[in-house]
Design an enzyme around this catalytic site. Sequence first.
Site, PDB file in Angstrom:
ATOM      1  CB  CYS A   1     -13.714   5.213 -30.316  1.00 52.32           C
ATOM      2  SG  CYS A   1     -12.912   5.549 -31.884  1.00 52.32           S
ATOM      3  CD  GLU A   2     -14.826   4.151 -23.832  1.00 50.03           C
ATOM      4  OE1 GLU A   2     -15.335   4.950 -23.013  1.00 50.03           O
ATOM      5  OE2 GLU A   2     -15.187   2.983 -23.988  1.00 50.03           O
TER       6      GLU A   2
ATOM      7  N   GLY B   1       3.907  -3.608  -3.832  1.00 49.80           N
ATOM      8  CA  GLY B   1       3.802  -3.694  -5.280  1.00 49.80           C
ATOM      9  C   GLY B   1       4.320  -2.414  -5.910  1.00 49.80           C
ATOM     10  NE  ARG B   2       0.428   2.620  -5.929  1.00 44.48           N
ATOM     11  CZ  ARG B   2      -0.607   2.680  -6.772  1.00 44.48           C
ATOM     12  NH1 ARG B   2      -0.495   3.319  -7.913  1.00 44.48           N
ATOM     13  NH2 ARG B   2      -1.758   2.125  -6.455  1.00 44.48           N
TER      14      ARG B   2
ATOM     15  CD  GLU C   1       0.091  -9.336   1.080  1.00 43.96           C
ATOM     16  OE1 GLU C   1      -0.741  -8.490   0.685  1.00 43.96           O
ATOM     17  OE2 GLU C   1      -0.225 -10.418   1.589  1.00 43.96           O
TER      18      GLU C   1
ATOM     19  CE1 TYR D   1      -8.409   2.575 -10.066  1.00 43.10           C
ATOM     20  CE2 TYR D   1      -6.221   2.763 -11.021  1.00 43.10           C
ATOM     21  CZ  TYR D   1      -7.267   1.985 -10.570  1.00 43.10           C
ATOM     22  OH  TYR D   1      -7.148   0.626 -10.611  1.00 43.10           O
TER      23      TYR D   1
ATOM     24  CE1 TYR E   1      -1.500  -3.027  -8.888  1.00 37.64           C
ATOM     25  CE2 TYR E   1      -0.294  -1.142  -8.027  1.00 37.64           C
ATOM     26  CZ  TYR E   1      -0.841  -2.393  -7.844  1.00 37.64           C
ATOM     27  OH  TYR E   1      -0.718  -3.015  -6.636  1.00 37.64           O
TER      28      TYR E   1
ATOM     29  N   GLY F   1       0.757  -1.246   0.000  1.00 35.10           N
ATOM     30  CA  GLY F   1       0.000   0.000   0.000  1.00 35.10           C
ATOM     31  C   GLY F   1       0.782   1.287   0.000  1.00 35.10           C
TER      32      GLY F   1
HETATM   33  N1  LLP Z   1      -1.648  -6.879  -1.069  1.00 37.15           N
HETATM   34  C1  LLP Z   1      -2.952  -6.897  -1.384  1.00 37.15           C
HETATM   35  C2  LLP Z   1      -3.832  -7.842  -0.680  1.00 37.15           C
HETATM   36  C3  LLP Z   1      -3.447  -6.033  -2.356  1.00 37.15           C
HETATM   37  O1  LLP Z   1      -4.749  -6.051  -2.637  1.00 37.15           O
HETATM   38  C4  LLP Z   1      -2.569  -5.135  -3.019  1.00 37.15           C
HETATM   39  C5  LLP Z   1      -3.076  -4.238  -4.059  1.00 37.15           C
HETATM   40  C6  LLP Z   1      -1.204  -5.161  -2.668  1.00 37.15           C
HETATM   41  C7  LLP Z   1      -0.782  -6.038  -1.673  1.00 37.15           C
HETATM   42  C8  LLP Z   1      -0.196  -4.264  -3.304  1.00 37.15           C
HETATM   43  O2  LLP Z   1      -0.470  -2.933  -3.054  1.00 37.15           O
HETATM   44  P1  LLP Z   1       0.575  -1.787  -3.432  1.00 37.15           P
HETATM   45  O3  LLP Z   1       1.801  -1.973  -2.562  1.00 37.15           O
HETATM   46  O4  LLP Z   1       0.935  -1.921  -4.865  1.00 37.15           O
HETATM   47  O5  LLP Z   1      -0.136  -0.545  -3.133  1.00 37.15           O
HETATM   48  N2  LLP Z   1      -4.785  -0.727  -9.923  1.00 37.15           N
HETATM   49  C9  LLP Z   1      -4.626   0.205  -8.822  1.00 37.15           C
HETATM   50  C10 LLP Z   1      -4.026  -0.442  -7.602  1.00 37.15           C
HETATM   51  C11 LLP Z   1      -4.801  -1.627  -7.110  1.00 37.15           C
HETATM   52  C12 LLP Z   1      -4.165  -2.275  -5.911  1.00 37.15           C
HETATM   53  C13 LLP Z   1      -4.862  -3.539  -5.579  1.00 37.15           C
HETATM   54  N3  LLP Z   1      -4.278  -4.238  -4.479  1.00 37.15           N
HETATM   55  C14 LLP Z   1      -3.800   1.392  -9.303  1.00 37.15           C
HETATM   56  O6  LLP Z   1      -3.394   1.401 -10.457  1.00 37.15           O
HETATM   57  O7  LLP Z   1      -3.576   2.338  -8.553  1.00 37.15           O
END
Ligand code: LLP
Length: 410
Positions: free
Chosen positions: A343-344, A277-278, A275, A318, A372, A240
């Site tokens: 085309c949107e 990601g971003r 966990e 978003y 993402y 997150g």
């Molecule tokens: N763990 C769980 C259970 C999650 O649902 C997520 C993200 C993460 C870890 C990783 O989160 P991060 O560290 O990347 O914030 N498509 C959206 C983001 C969706 C995130 C969904 N879950 C965007 O482009 O902003």
Amino acid sequence: MTFFAYRDGVLHAEDVPLPAIAAEVGTPVHVYSAAALRHAAQAFRTALAPVGSKRLAFAVKANPNSAVLRLLADCGYGADIVSGGELRRALDAGMAPADIVFSGVGKTDREMIAALDAGIGQFNLELEEEGRVLAALASDRGLRAPAVLRVNPDVDAGTHAKISTGKRESKFGVAITDAAAMYDRLAGLKGLDLQGVALHIGSQLRDLAPLEEAYRRIGTLVAELRARGHGIGRVDLGGGLGIPYAPDEAMPPLDAYGAMVARVTAGWNVTLTFEPGRVIAGLAGVLLTQVIWVKPGATCPFVIVDAAMNDLARPALYNALHRFAAVAPRGGTMIANIAGPVCETGDLFGLAQSIDRVGRGDLAVFHTTGAYGAAMASSYNCRPISPQVLVDGDRFHIVADRLLPAERAA
Ligand code: LLP
């Protein structure tokens, strides 16, 4: 620290000039920097140095490219997965099954069986019935499924509503008020090895306060579960953390996050799972595109590029900002809307923005698309899924081909 910088007026990814990639691969193309990925992976690990026992599981949904996953596996990362497809990618990338965590609110029986057969390290349960079904599937195979219960701590993450997961009314986790009684019931199941709890309250968090509040609530729950006689060995703190998309956007420093986690979890005596990601992949990618037209508009011109919402959905979904910049700026700026060919009306990357002055044929990038970006691509309008390139030093490799999903002949 940026791995995308101008040299002699031309934007490079590490030591590779982006026009060289456009010439060989075409546009649009997602370009990643291996050094940026390694840097972010190491920075996150370093920030967590004050925390004791821990496991780092990259959220595959942010960037499921196999070359990216292999690189992160080499950096000692496991995987947080949410589907059978992501399980395959993580295993194929060489991630140890024990380092794989299976999150997700709708795991099918088939996916749970595949993960059991692979011997993954942790299932994050989203509801009581899932725990019962998983226990039965594991028992049938003479196994005990290692699991934790995902709890919804009812904390507002203060981020975009579509990427908030920690409020009571969201579909994720079990209500923290029900968690202890449910844990009692699940802990007794023969096919389940219930070891702790998990949470994840949202993505692109700009502030540590909601995370700290959520972690504190989980800490209280851990104490309660122990008081009820459960041995709690694991807490999964989710992902997150936000990253800056605009140059002046302030984000919580990673070190502050590590210090907060160490402070809040002191005395918990568990192995923590993260966990991210971003924060690992976001800054490590750009979307390289070419200007097709500069079309006059009612209030300002439209810069129409060959990338679209199918390549990068975040602005349309978003209202997210991905900074637009010319690869070889001509000098000067212009006020323009930036749009794709789909085309949107919503296929827009920005309205009335001050950007580098560009003209037909110029190359440009959208920044901060490593997380993402390609992960959310579609073939809407029968546009191919864009290729992906990984740069490492002065070399680059195509790590995903341009692809239009195949149909069967009737
Ligand atoms: N763990 C769980 C259970 C999650 O649902 C997520 C993200 C993460 C870890 C990783 O989160 P991060 O560290 O990347 O914030 N498509 C959206 C983001 C969706 C995130 C969904 N879950 C965007 O482009 O902003």
